[in-house]
Design an enzyme around this catalytic site. Structure first.
Site, PDB file in Angstrom:
ATOM      1  N   HIS A   1       0.794  -1.231   0.000  1.00  0.00           N
ATOM      2  CA  HIS A   1       0.000   0.000   0.000  1.00  0.00           C
ATOM      3  C   HIS A   1       0.822   1.273   0.000  1.00  0.00           C
ATOM      4  O   HIS A   1       0.277   2.353  -0.137  1.00  0.00           O
ATOM      5  CB  HIS A   1      -0.973   0.023   1.198  1.00  0.00           C
ATOM      6  CG  HIS A   1      -0.302   0.365   2.489  1.00  0.00           C
ATOM      7  ND1 HIS A   1       0.382  -0.557   3.229  1.00  0.00           N
ATOM      8  CD2 HIS A   1      -0.189   1.540   3.165  1.00  0.00           C
ATOM      9  CE1 HIS A   1       0.886   0.026   4.306  1.00  0.00           C
ATOM     10  NE2 HIS A   1       0.553   1.294   4.292  1.00  0.00           N
TER      11      HIS A   1
HETATM   12  C1  UD1 Z   1      -2.381   5.408   5.879  1.00  0.00           C
HETATM   13  C2  UD1 Z   1      -1.098   5.845   6.603  1.00  0.00           C
HETATM   14  C3  UD1 Z   1      -0.068   4.736   6.520  1.00  0.00           C
HETATM   15  C4  UD1 Z   1      -0.631   3.432   7.033  1.00  0.00           C
HETATM   16  C5  UD1 Z   1      -1.889   3.116   6.227  1.00  0.00           C
HETATM   17  C6  UD1 Z   1      -2.538   1.824   6.637  1.00  0.00           C
HETATM   18  C7  UD1 Z   1      -0.538   8.236   6.543  1.00  0.00           C
HETATM   19  C8  UD1 Z   1       0.403   9.229   5.984  1.00  0.00           C
HETATM   20  N1  UD1 Z   1      -0.502   7.029   5.963  1.00  0.00           N
HETATM   21  O1  UD1 Z   1      -2.073   5.253   4.494  1.00  0.00           O
HETATM   22  O2  UD1 Z   1       1.046   5.089   7.325  1.00  0.00           O
HETATM   23  O3  UD1 Z   1       0.323   2.412   6.882  1.00  0.00           O
HETATM   24  O4  UD1 Z   1      -2.828   4.188   6.430  1.00  0.00           O
HETATM   25  O5  UD1 Z   1      -3.626   1.560   5.801  1.00  0.00           O
HETATM   26  O6  UD1 Z   1      -1.278   8.553   7.462  1.00  0.00           O
HETATM   27  N2  UD1 Z   1      -9.458   4.812   1.380  1.00  0.00           N
HETATM   28  C9  UD1 Z   1     -10.663   4.174   1.302  1.00  0.00           C
HETATM   29  N3  UD1 Z   1     -11.273   3.824   2.468  1.00  0.00           N
HETATM   30  C10 UD1 Z   1     -10.725   4.064   3.684  1.00  0.00           C
HETATM   31  C11 UD1 Z   1      -9.488   4.715   3.744  1.00  0.00           C
HETATM   32  C12 UD1 Z   1      -8.851   5.067   2.585  1.00  0.00           C
HETATM   33  O7  UD1 Z   1     -11.181   3.939   0.232  1.00  0.00           O
HETATM   34  O8  UD1 Z   1     -11.340   3.701   4.701  1.00  0.00           O
HETATM   35  C13 UD1 Z   1      -8.767   5.178   0.124  1.00  0.00           C
HETATM   36  C14 UD1 Z   1      -8.953   6.620  -0.269  1.00  0.00           C
HETATM   37  O9  UD1 Z   1      -9.128   6.658  -1.636  1.00  0.00           O
HETATM   38  C15 UD1 Z   1      -7.629   7.280   0.101  1.00  0.00           C
HETATM   39  C16 UD1 Z   1      -6.642   6.119  -0.026  1.00  0.00           C
HETATM   40  O10 UD1 Z   1      -7.384   4.948   0.289  1.00  0.00           O
HETATM   41  O11 UD1 Z   1      -7.315   8.330  -0.744  1.00  0.00           O
HETATM   42  C17 UD1 Z   1      -5.491   6.241   0.913  1.00  0.00           C
HETATM   43  O12 UD1 Z   1      -5.913   6.452   2.281  1.00  0.00           O
HETATM   44  P1  UD1 Z   1      -5.077   7.408   3.233  1.00  0.00           P
HETATM   45  O13 UD1 Z   1      -5.714   7.505   4.570  1.00  0.00           O
HETATM   46  O14 UD1 Z   1      -4.815   8.690   2.531  1.00  0.00           O
HETATM   47  O15 UD1 Z   1      -3.672   6.708   3.382  1.00  0.00           O
HETATM   48  P2  UD1 Z   1      -3.238   5.185   3.413  1.00  0.00           P
HETATM   49  O16 UD1 Z   1      -2.593   4.858   2.116  1.00  0.00           O
HETATM   50  O17 UD1 Z   1      -4.325   4.285   3.874  1.00  0.00           O
END
Ligand code: UD1
Length: 374
Positions: free
Chosen positions: A208
């Site tokens: 991820h």
């Molecule tokens: C975040 C953390 C990372 C952690 C990871 C675990 C930061 C900088 N990064 O990264 O350290 O290892 O979580 O998962 O805080 N999305 C969904 N549903 C959700 C959450 C996210 O669809 O419930 C999608 C969204 O499109 C979003 C993307 O996933 O843009 C990324 O989510 P985001 O919270 O920005 O960061 P992670 O990559 O999950």
């Protein structure tokens, strides 16, 4: 009675906050825990399933920030957390890990003069292109108490000029959860629901990190190598939401649904929706090998004694290499092939858990917090 506010925002936070909540429940005469969910992760299978499985109470407050750029997300958490801090006026705030919510809430505490404790302090990858590294450095610079999981954490913090009195080596709360919930994850029905015989070799994959998955070319190179390897044994891949759309549209995965009644293919890269905590740990615990770019999984595989290949150039958790089953191998497809085949052939010998990864970290943390004067 001390009021202690705990912050959880994203998936890897929930299993770190849980044992601290459980421990505080034992000291209910002395402390009142307040749980705040920032809403950084919001899908049911990225958040609610963890509250249910870890038997966490519904959060007192949910800031519902959702997704956005790092700046936007951090700023939104700050804006929404400030009135919460003013409403509850806690004696301490506990932040865990290294996600954007961790830094955002620590920063608000710093601005309002509220004491903040950082759980999992001091880890350093020395790679400032990782958003988590910036979150770690800044959170630690603000924190009043720093709880470290491994000796490298103390060394890093001392080098950065943190007063040694603030630093406490307490062990690893994520491992508390792993150990305390062992009977429940050992009882998981995941193998039956996947149609997977755990006696047959299989690997588990997670990806991820933005540098691995956000650029379609980089991701496809990785996937090509992993599909090659999946000729040797099935590779089960619970897919993070940020990756799913890239992969499904390209047809690179066999997508498997739990409870479909069909057995998992004997070979190939098999995609799944994200799993809950108990199912995921159960799946890792019987795997021949785990390939990952996650931080916490390097720690969990170390304690499970399962070989782990980390698809990154660095690790902020060196004890998983020196005392664990982890090898940091980067993302070059040729190297991934070679190291995977070598590890399947000659798995590293587990040497037991690192110091203080004994299931008691949360108890140490709560004791130290309650012993603080004022
Ligand atoms: C975040 C953390 C990372 C952690 C990871 C675990 C930061 C900088 N990064 O990264 O350290 O290892 O979580 O998962 O805080 N999305 C969904 N549903 C959700 C959450 C996210 O669809 O419930 C999608 C969204 O499109 C979003 C993307 O996933 O843009 C990324 O989510 P985001 O919270 O920005 O960061 P992670 O990559 O999950």
């Amino acid at each position: 009675m001390k009021r202690i506010l705990l912050v959880a925002g994203a998936r890897p936070n929930f299993m770190k906050v849980a044992p601290i909540m459980w421990e505080m429940a034992k000291s209910s005469q002395e402390c009142e825990p307040i749980l705040v969910h920032t809403g950084q992760h919001y899908d049911v299978n990225m958040s609610q399933v963890f509250f249910d499985e870890l038997r966490l109470p519904a959060p007192h407050e949910n800031l519902e920030v959702g997704s956005g750029s790092h700046t936007w997300q951090t700023a939104q958490v700050m804006l929404r957390f400030e009135p919460i801090l003013l409403k509850y006026r806690p004696d301490w705030v506990i932040v865990v890990g290294d996600v954007n919510s961790t830094l955002a809430c620590a920063l608000v505490c710093g601005k309002l003069g509220t004491r903040v404790a950082h759980v999992e302090a001091g880890l350093r990858s020395f790679d400032r292109t990782m958003p988590e590294e910036i979150n770690r450095l800044l959170t630690d610079a603000i924190a009043d108490l720093l709880f470290v999981t491994e000796e490298s954490g103390r060394e890093n913090l001392c080098r950065e000029g943190i007063i040694p009195d603030k630093i406490h080596f307490v062990g690893n709360v994520m491992i508390d959860t792993l150990k305390l919930l062992r009977p429940r994850w050992e009882g998981s029905s995941i193998f039956r629901r996947l149609g997977l015989d755990p006696a047959h070799p299989y690997a588990v994959l997670t990806l991820h990190r933005p540098p691995n998955v956000d650029d379609a070319g980089v991701l496809m190179n990785l996937i090509k190598a992993l599909r090659e390897l999946a000729h040797h044994l099935p590779m089960i891949f619970p897919v993070h939401p940020r990756v799913k759309c890239h992969l499904l549209s390209q047809g690179h995965l066999v997508w498997s649904r739990l409870d479909s009644g069909e057995s998992i293919p004997r070979k190939g890269l098999v995609g799944l929706d994200p799993l809950g905590y108990l199912d995921f740990i159960a799946l890792m615990s019987r795997a021949r090998l785990v390939l990952t770019d996650s931080g916490g999984i390097q720690e969990e595989t170390t304690v499970l004694g399962v070989p782990c290949l980390t698809l990154r150039e660095t690790t902020e958790r060196p004890v998983t290499v020196t005392r664990g089953t982890n090898r940091v191998i980067g993302t070059d497809p040729g190297r991934i092939m070679d190291e995977t085949l070598r590890t399947l052939d000659q798995p590293p010998r587990p040497v037991g858990s690192p110091p203080l990864w004994d299931g008691q970290a949360a108890a140490r943390i709560v004791k130290i917090l309650l012993d603080q004067s004022g």
